[in-house]
Write a protein that holds these residues in place. Structure first.
Motif, PDB file in Angstrom:
ATOM      1  N   UNK A  55      40.552  34.580  30.948  1.00  0.00           N
ATOM      2  CA  UNK A  55      39.877  34.476  32.280  1.00  0.00           C
ATOM      3  C   UNK A  55      40.490  34.714  33.689  1.00  0.00           C
ATOM      4  N   UNK A  56      40.666  34.981  33.795  1.00  0.00           N
ATOM      5  CA  UNK A  56      41.613  35.663  35.023  1.00  0.00           C
ATOM      6  C   UNK A  56      41.315  37.341  35.406  1.00  0.00           C
ATOM      7  N   UNK A  57      42.305  37.680  34.189  1.00  0.00           N
ATOM      8  CA  UNK A  57      42.050  39.405  34.301  1.00  0.00           C
ATOM      9  C   UNK A  57      43.385  39.692  34.553  1.00  0.00           C
ATOM     10  N   UNK A  58      43.972  40.563  34.990  1.00  0.00           N
ATOM     11  CA  UNK A  58      45.678  41.198  35.095  1.00  0.00           C
ATOM     12  C   UNK A  58      45.899  40.611  36.035  1.00  0.00           C
ATOM     13  N   UNK A  59      46.847  40.083  35.453  1.00  0.00           N
ATOM     14  CA  UNK A  59      47.853  39.270  36.888  1.00  0.00           C
ATOM     15  C   UNK A  59      49.199  39.548  36.826  1.00  0.00           C
TER      16      UNK A  59
ATOM     17  N   UNK B  49      56.258  36.999  47.382  1.00  0.00           N
ATOM     18  CA  UNK B  49      55.445  36.632  48.636  1.00  0.00           C
ATOM     19  C   UNK B  49      55.754  37.320  49.600  1.00  0.00           C
ATOM     20  N   UNK B  50      56.403  37.363  49.948  1.00  0.00           N
ATOM     21  CA  UNK B  50      57.160  37.321  51.301  1.00  0.00           C
ATOM     22  C   UNK B  50      57.950  38.202  51.586  1.00  0.00           C
ATOM     23  N   UNK B  51      57.908  39.078  50.098  1.00  0.00           N
ATOM     24  CA  UNK B  51      58.560  40.606  50.545  1.00  0.00           C
ATOM     25  C   UNK B  51      57.312  41.753  50.146  1.00  0.00           C
ATOM     26  N   UNK B  52      56.194  41.197  49.451  1.00  0.00           N
ATOM     27  CA  UNK B  52      55.101  42.659  49.184  1.00  0.00           C
ATOM     28  C   UNK B  52      55.279  42.999  50.429  1.00  0.00           C
ATOM     29  N   UNK B  53      55.192  44.132  50.647  1.00  0.00           N
ATOM     30  CA  UNK B  53      55.131  45.344  51.875  1.00  0.00           C
ATOM     31  C   UNK B  53      53.527  44.964  52.414  1.00  0.00           C
ATOM     32  N   UNK B  54      52.825  44.792  52.316  1.00  0.00           N
ATOM     33  CA  UNK B  54      51.519  44.326  52.255  1.00  0.00           C
ATOM     34  C   UNK B  54      51.685  42.947  52.321  1.00  0.00           C
ATOM     35  N   UNK B  55      50.986  41.857  53.294  1.00  0.00           N
ATOM     36  CA  UNK B  55      50.489  40.666  52.136  1.00  0.00           C
ATOM     37  C   UNK B  55      49.257  40.482  51.711  1.00  0.00           C
ATOM     38  N   UNK B  56      49.772  39.137  51.221  1.00  0.00           N
ATOM     39  CA  UNK B  56      48.863  39.167  49.549  1.00  0.00           C
ATOM     40  C   UNK B  56      47.135  39.170  50.296  1.00  0.00           C
TER      41      UNK B  56
ATOM     42  N   UNK C 152      40.521  43.344  47.035  1.00  0.00           N
ATOM     43  CA  UNK C 152      40.405  43.812  46.318  1.00  0.00           C
ATOM     44  C   UNK C 152      40.416  42.978  44.282  1.00  0.00           C
ATOM     45  N   UNK C 153      39.244  43.184  43.472  1.00  0.00           N
ATOM     46  CA  UNK C 153      39.654  42.686  42.945  1.00  0.00           C
ATOM     47  C   UNK C 153      41.151  42.335  41.918  1.00  0.00           C
TER      48      UNK C 153
ATOM     49  N   UNK D 123      57.629  46.063  46.444  1.00  0.00           N
ATOM     50  CA  UNK D 123      56.868  47.124  46.224  1.00  0.00           C
ATOM     51  C   UNK D 123      55.456  46.469  46.065  1.00  0.00           C
ATOM     52  N   UNK D 124      54.548  47.804  46.105  1.00  0.00           N
ATOM     53  CA  UNK D 124      53.003  47.376  46.477  1.00  0.00           C
ATOM     54  C   UNK D 124      53.050  46.085  45.339  1.00  0.00           C
ATOM     55  N   UNK D 125      51.729  45.229  45.890  1.00  0.00           N
ATOM     56  CA  UNK D 125      51.441  44.372  44.442  1.00  0.00           C
ATOM     57  C   UNK D 125      50.934  45.081  43.609  1.00  0.00           C
ATOM     58  N   UNK D 126      50.105  46.387  43.858  1.00  0.00           N
ATOM     59  CA  UNK D 126      48.832  46.588  43.079  1.00  0.00           C
ATOM     60  C   UNK D 126      50.207  48.221  42.311  1.00  0.00           C
TER      61      UNK D 126
END
Length: 175
Positions: free
Chosen positions: A18-22, A82-89, A120-121, A6-9
């Motif tokens: 110190x990083x944000x939303x992961x 990572x490989x199965x993300x619809x869009x590469x990161x 994107x942030x 599914x989409x990363x977002x």
């Protein structure tokens, strides 16, 4: 909810100071693997396909099953994620620019930072988190044999995949 393919977002997120939303999955797998940094060949040895499939379906059903899994299976799951993300990161339209930036001398860092401003942030936060994790892995390379160049060879195809699923060309792989 679903994690793979599914989409990363759209992924469930966790706030990491110190990083944000992961993506929570990324945080869970990296935290688990940090407990197993001494494992030799951590990302090189592939886990069992049968166990990977089972882990994947449990995770997609929202089951918390990582703690009982084997390090090489969890490492394999992370690569697959990572490989199965619809869009590469790493966004395809920036990949060529990022390759070129790496060829520069003193300007390499500036160029890379400028290109990252076009992402994107959330993507940048996740990459910072993940690359910092990989750095942690490489600092233990005397035990796990995974120095930064080994990690780069293993992760490049997973981070830079193209949706057409074609094999990475030799020249791209070299870059």
């Amino acid at each position: 909810g679903k994690i793979f393919g599914i989409s990363f977002h759209a992924l469930p997120q966790s706030l990491v100071p110190e990083y944000g939303y992961i993506p929570s999955f990324l945080v869970d797998t990296c935290e688990y693997l940090e407990e197993h940094l001494h494992t030799e060949g951590l990302f090189r040895k592939s886990g069992s396909l049968v166990r990977l499939k089972a882990l994947k379906s449990k995770l997609d059903q929202g089951e918390n099953c990582l703690s009982a899994a084997l390090p090489c299976d969890v490492a394999g799951l992370l690569k697959q994620f990572f490989r199965e993300l619809p869009e590469p990161i790493l966004p395809p339209h920036l990949q060529e620019g990022l390759f070129k930036a790496q060829q520069l001398g003193n300007e390499k860092k500036t160029a890379t930072v400028l290109l990252s401003c076009l992402m994107a942030d959330r993507t940048i936060e996740a990459l910072r988190y993940f690359f910092n994790f990989l750095r942690t892995v490489s600092l233990r390379s005397n035990e796990n044999r995974m120095d930064s160049s080994n990690l780069a060879v293993i992760f490049a195809p997973n981070l830079l995949h193209s949706n057409e699923n074609e094999k990475m060309s030799a020249s791209t792989e070299k870059k």
